[in-house]
Structure formats: structure tokens, C-alpha cells
Write a protein that holds these residues in place. Structure first.
Motif, PDB file in Angstrom:
ATOM      1  N   LEU A 199       0.974  -8.842 -11.054  1.00  0.00           N
ATOM      2  CA  LEU A 199       1.219 -10.267 -11.233  1.00  0.00           C
ATOM      3  C   LEU A 199       2.715 -10.490 -11.415  1.00  0.00           C
ATOM      4  O   LEU A 199       3.350  -9.860 -12.264  1.00  0.00           O
ATOM      5  N   PHE A 200       3.280 -11.374 -10.594  1.00  0.00           N
ATOM      6  CA  PHE A 200       4.695 -11.701 -10.641  1.00  0.00           C
ATOM      7  C   PHE A 200       4.855 -13.169 -11.006  1.00  0.00           C
ATOM      8  O   PHE A 200       4.020 -13.996 -10.653  1.00  0.00           O
ATOM      9  N   ALA A 201       5.951 -13.495 -11.695  1.00  0.00           N
ATOM     10  CA  ALA A 201       6.280 -14.874 -12.058  1.00  0.00           C
ATOM     11  C   ALA A 201       7.675 -15.189 -11.528  1.00  0.00           C
ATOM     12  O   ALA A 201       8.662 -15.009 -12.222  1.00  0.00           O
ATOM     13  N   PRO A 202       7.778 -15.637 -10.273  1.00  0.00           N
ATOM     14  CA  PRO A 202       9.093 -15.826  -9.668  1.00  0.00           C
ATOM     15  C   PRO A 202       9.893 -16.998 -10.218  1.00  0.00           C
ATOM     16  O   PRO A 202      11.096 -17.044 -10.050  1.00  0.00           O
ATOM     17  N   GLY A 203       9.275 -17.926 -10.872  1.00  0.00           N
ATOM     18  CA  GLY A 203       9.989 -19.085 -11.382  1.00  0.00           C
ATOM     19  C   GLY A 203       9.940 -20.227 -10.391  1.00  0.00           C
ATOM     20  O   GLY A 203       9.652 -20.036  -9.213  1.00  0.00           O
ATOM     21  N   PRO A 204      10.245 -21.436 -10.857  1.00  0.00           N
ATOM     22  CA  PRO A 204      10.084 -22.610 -10.003  1.00  0.00           C
ATOM     23  C   PRO A 204      11.074 -22.699  -8.843  1.00  0.00           C
ATOM     24  O   PRO A 204      10.777 -23.280  -7.816  1.00  0.00           O
ATOM     25  N   ALA A 205      12.264 -22.133  -8.992  1.00  0.00           N
ATOM     26  CA  ALA A 205      13.290 -22.312  -7.961  1.00  0.00           C
ATOM     27  C   ALA A 205      13.396 -21.142  -6.994  1.00  0.00           C
ATOM     28  O   ALA A 205      14.099 -21.236  -5.999  1.00  0.00           O
ATOM     29  N   ALA A 206      12.745 -20.040  -7.275  1.00  0.00           N
ATOM     30  CA  ALA A 206      12.905 -18.843  -6.443  1.00  0.00           C
ATOM     31  C   ALA A 206      11.603 -18.479  -5.754  1.00  0.00           C
ATOM     32  O   ALA A 206      10.612 -18.209  -6.409  1.00  0.00           O
ATOM     33  N   GLY A 207      11.601 -18.477  -4.445  1.00  0.00           N
ATOM     34  CA  GLY A 207      10.433 -18.050  -3.690  1.00  0.00           C
ATOM     35  C   GLY A 207      10.577 -16.597  -3.299  1.00  0.00           C
ATOM     36  O   GLY A 207      11.661 -16.023  -3.354  1.00  0.00           O
ATOM     37  N   PRO A 208       9.491 -15.952  -2.887  1.00  0.00           N
ATOM     38  CA  PRO A 208       9.567 -14.544  -2.506  1.00  0.00           C
ATOM     39  C   PRO A 208      10.172 -14.375  -1.118  1.00  0.00           C
ATOM     40  O   PRO A 208       9.808 -15.079  -0.182  1.00  0.00           O
ATOM     41  N   SER A 209      11.109 -13.453  -0.993  1.00  0.00           N
ATOM     42  CA  SER A 209      11.663 -13.158   0.333  1.00  0.00           C
ATOM     43  C   SER A 209      11.076 -11.871   0.896  1.00  0.00           C
ATOM     44  O   SER A 209      11.230 -11.589   2.073  1.00  0.00           O
ATOM     45  N   GLY A 210      10.388 -11.098   0.070  1.00  0.00           N
ATOM     46  CA  GLY A 210       9.744  -9.878   0.538  1.00  0.00           C
ATOM     47  C   GLY A 210       9.317  -9.006  -0.621  1.00  0.00           C
ATOM     48  O   GLY A 210       9.683  -9.257  -1.768  1.00  0.00           O
ATOM     49  N   LEU A 211       8.525  -7.999  -0.310  1.00  0.00           N
ATOM     50  CA  LEU A 211       8.027  -7.075  -1.321  1.00  0.00           C
ATOM     51  C   LEU A 211       8.239  -5.665  -0.820  1.00  0.00           C
ATOM     52  O   LEU A 211       7.836  -5.329   0.297  1.00  0.00           O
ATOM     53  N   GLU A 212       8.882  -4.845  -1.629  1.00  0.00           N
ATOM     54  CA  GLU A 212       9.056  -3.434  -1.293  1.00  0.00           C
ATOM     55  C   GLU A 212       8.079  -2.627  -2.134  1.00  0.00           C
ATOM     56  O   GLU A 212       8.012  -2.803  -3.353  1.00  0.00           O
ATOM     57  N   VAL A 213       7.311  -1.759  -1.478  1.00  0.00           N
ATOM     58  CA  VAL A 213       6.350  -0.916  -2.176  1.00  0.00           C
ATOM     59  C   VAL A 213       6.826   0.527  -2.086  1.00  0.00           C
ATOM     60  O   VAL A 213       7.180   1.011  -1.005  1.00  0.00           O
ATOM     61  N   ILE A 214       6.852   1.193  -3.229  1.00  0.00           N
ATOM     62  CA  ILE A 214       7.101   2.630  -3.275  1.00  0.00           C
ATOM     63  C   ILE A 214       5.770   3.264  -3.654  1.00  0.00           C
ATOM     64  O   ILE A 214       5.313   3.142  -4.787  1.00  0.00           O
ATOM     65  N   TRP A 215       5.134   3.875  -2.670  1.00  0.00           N
ATOM     66  CA  TRP A 215       3.817   4.464  -2.901  1.00  0.00           C
ATOM     67  C   TRP A 215       3.948   5.678  -3.812  1.00  0.00           C
ATOM     68  O   TRP A 215       5.038   6.191  -4.024  1.00  0.00           O
ATOM     69  N   ALA A 216       2.858   6.150  -4.348  1.00  0.00           N
ATOM     70  CA  ALA A 216       2.875   7.245  -5.326  1.00  0.00           C
ATOM     71  C   ALA A 216       3.520   8.519  -4.776  1.00  0.00           C
ATOM     72  O   ALA A 216       4.097   9.292  -5.531  1.00  0.00           O
ATOM     73  N   ASP A 217       3.469   8.723  -3.463  1.00  0.00           N
ATOM     74  CA  ASP A 217       4.083   9.922  -2.883  1.00  0.00           C
ATOM     75  C   ASP A 217       5.571   9.731  -2.582  1.00  0.00           C
ATOM     76  O   ASP A 217       6.214  10.613  -2.026  1.00  0.00           O
ATOM     77  N   GLY A 218       6.130   8.567  -2.922  1.00  0.00           N
ATOM     78  CA  GLY A 218       7.549   8.307  -2.737  1.00  0.00           C
ATOM     79  C   GLY A 218       7.912   7.585  -1.451  1.00  0.00           C
ATOM     80  O   GLY A 218       9.052   7.147  -1.290  1.00  0.00           O
ATOM     81  N   ARG A 219       6.975   7.450  -0.536  1.00  0.00           N
ATOM     82  CA  ARG A 219       7.271   6.728   0.707  1.00  0.00           C
ATOM     83  C   ARG A 219       7.381   5.240   0.426  1.00  0.00           C
ATOM     84  O   ARG A 219       6.700   4.713  -0.434  1.00  0.00           O
ATOM     85  N   ARG A 220       8.238   4.583   1.210  1.00  0.00           N
ATOM     86  CA  ARG A 220       8.510   3.162   1.007  1.00  0.00           C
ATOM     87  C   ARG A 220       8.014   2.339   2.185  1.00  0.00           C
ATOM     88  O   ARG A 220       8.025   2.812   3.314  1.00  0.00           O
ATOM     89  N   GLU A 221       7.610   1.112   1.862  1.00  0.00           N
ATOM     90  CA  GLU A 221       7.151   0.197   2.893  1.00  0.00           C
ATOM     91  C   GLU A 221       7.527  -1.216   2.461  1.00  0.00           C
ATOM     92  O   GLU A 221       7.541  -1.532   1.273  1.00  0.00           O
ATOM     93  N   ARG A 222       7.844  -2.058   3.429  1.00  0.00           N
ATOM     94  CA  ARG A 222       8.254  -3.428   3.123  1.00  0.00           C
ATOM     95  C   ARG A 222       7.266  -4.423   3.732  1.00  0.00           C
ATOM     96  O   ARG A 222       6.814  -4.243   4.858  1.00  0.00           O
ATOM     97  N   PHE A 223       6.968  -5.448   2.947  1.00  0.00           N
ATOM     98  CA  PHE A 223       6.114  -6.535   3.394  1.00  0.00           C
ATOM     99  C   PHE A 223       6.937  -7.815   3.359  1.00  0.00           C
ATOM    100  O   PHE A 223       7.630  -8.089   2.379  1.00  0.00           O
ATOM    101  N   ALA A 224       6.875  -8.585   4.427  1.00  0.00           N
ATOM    102  CA  ALA A 224       7.669  -9.810   4.548  1.00  0.00           C
ATOM    103  C   ALA A 224       7.142 -10.890   3.609  1.00  0.00           C
ATOM    104  O   ALA A 224       5.968 -10.894   3.226  1.00  0.00           O
ATOM    105  N   GLY A 225       8.025 -11.808   3.252  1.00  0.00           N
ATOM    106  CA  GLY A 225       7.655 -12.896   2.359  1.00  0.00           C
ATOM    107  C   GLY A 225       6.537 -13.768   2.900  1.00  0.00           C
ATOM    108  O   GLY A 225       5.744 -14.313   2.144  1.00  0.00           O
ATOM    109  N   ASP A 226       6.454 -13.889   4.238  1.00  0.00           N
ATOM    110  CA  ASP A 226       5.389 -14.724   4.806  1.00  0.00           C
ATOM    111  C   ASP A 226       4.015 -14.062   4.726  1.00  0.00           C
ATOM    112  O   ASP A 226       3.008 -14.680   5.043  1.00  0.00           O
ATOM    113  N   GLN A 227       3.956 -12.795   4.305  1.00  0.00           N
ATOM    114  CA  GLN A 227       2.680 -12.119   4.092  1.00  0.00           C
ATOM    115  C   GLN A 227       2.153 -12.353   2.675  1.00  0.00           C
ATOM    116  O   GLN A 227       1.063 -11.912   2.345  1.00  0.00           O
TER     117      GLN A 227
END
Length: 110
Positions: free
Chosen positions: A63-91
Motif C-alpha cells: 500500500l502506497f500513499a503518494p499524496g494529493p499532488a504526486a501521481g505515480p510515474s512508475g514502479l520498480e520491482v526488485i524480486w527476491a532473487d535480485g532481478r529488477r523489473e519496471r512497470f509503467a505508471g499507466d499500468q
């Protein structure tokens, strides 16, 4: 033995929030970390966990609380094995939980 008191939530349900469920191999991605990049340059980090105290458990969704003035531009996930993946803000949907599965992102984060 103090006098009782009442806590009043004056923020209410109108505050913007964003929920994410991370799935890996058909299960909740325990140990994964997610960083929500906001339009104002801040990053909020959360970790998928269910641990708690003795004989208890927590919700694995993030659960994230970005605040009223800031929208999400993207989400970076670091999986348990250390690999990284990015999800766009429109997702990502505000005021809702979005399920994100490993391998469905826009590619590895740089």
C-alpha cells in the motif's frame, strides 16, 4: 488508569492511495521490494511480507500513499532473487489494488 479518549480520522477515504499485489510463479512474491516513483521525484519503498508477531500474519499486498499532488510515474520491482523489473505508471490504478506478475513489466529497470 487514564481517562479514555477517542481518535478521529479526519483524512477520511478521500486521500489518494495505490495498492499493488506482486505475483511470482503463481504466488505472492515474498521478499520482493517495490519502489513507487512519483512525479515530484520522490520514491516510496515497500517490501512484500507476511511476517508479524507470534501466531499472526499480515496482508502481502503493498500500500502506497503518494499524496494529493504526486501521481505515480512508475514502479520498480526488485524480486527476491535480485532481478529488477519496471512497470509503467499507466499500468497502476489509483484507489485500487493492481496485480502485477513477474515478466509482464516493460523490461528490466536500468
Amino acid at each position: 488508569n487514564a481517562a479514555p479518549f477517542v481518535l478521529l480520522n479526519q483524512i477520511g477515504q478521500d486521500a489518494p492511495w495505490l495498492g499493488v499485489r506482486l505475483i511470482e510463479h503463481g504466488r505472492d512474491a515474498h521478499g520482493a521490494r517495490a519502489g513507487l516513483a512519483l512525479d515530484d521525484g520522490r520514491i516510496q519503498w515497500r517490501r512484500v511480507r507476511v511476517d508479524g508477531s507470534y501466531a499472526s500474519a499480515n496482508d502481502p499486498r503493498l500500500l502506497f500513499a503518494p499524496g494529493p499532488a504526486a501521481g505515480p510515474s512508475g514502479l520498480e520491482v526488485i524480486w527476491a532473487d535480485g532481478r529488477r523489473e519496471r512497470f509503467a505508471g499507466d499500468q497502476l490504478a489509483m484507489r485500487a489494488y493492481t496485480t502485477l506478475r513477474r515478466g509482464e513489466g516493460t523490461g528490466p529497470a536500468q
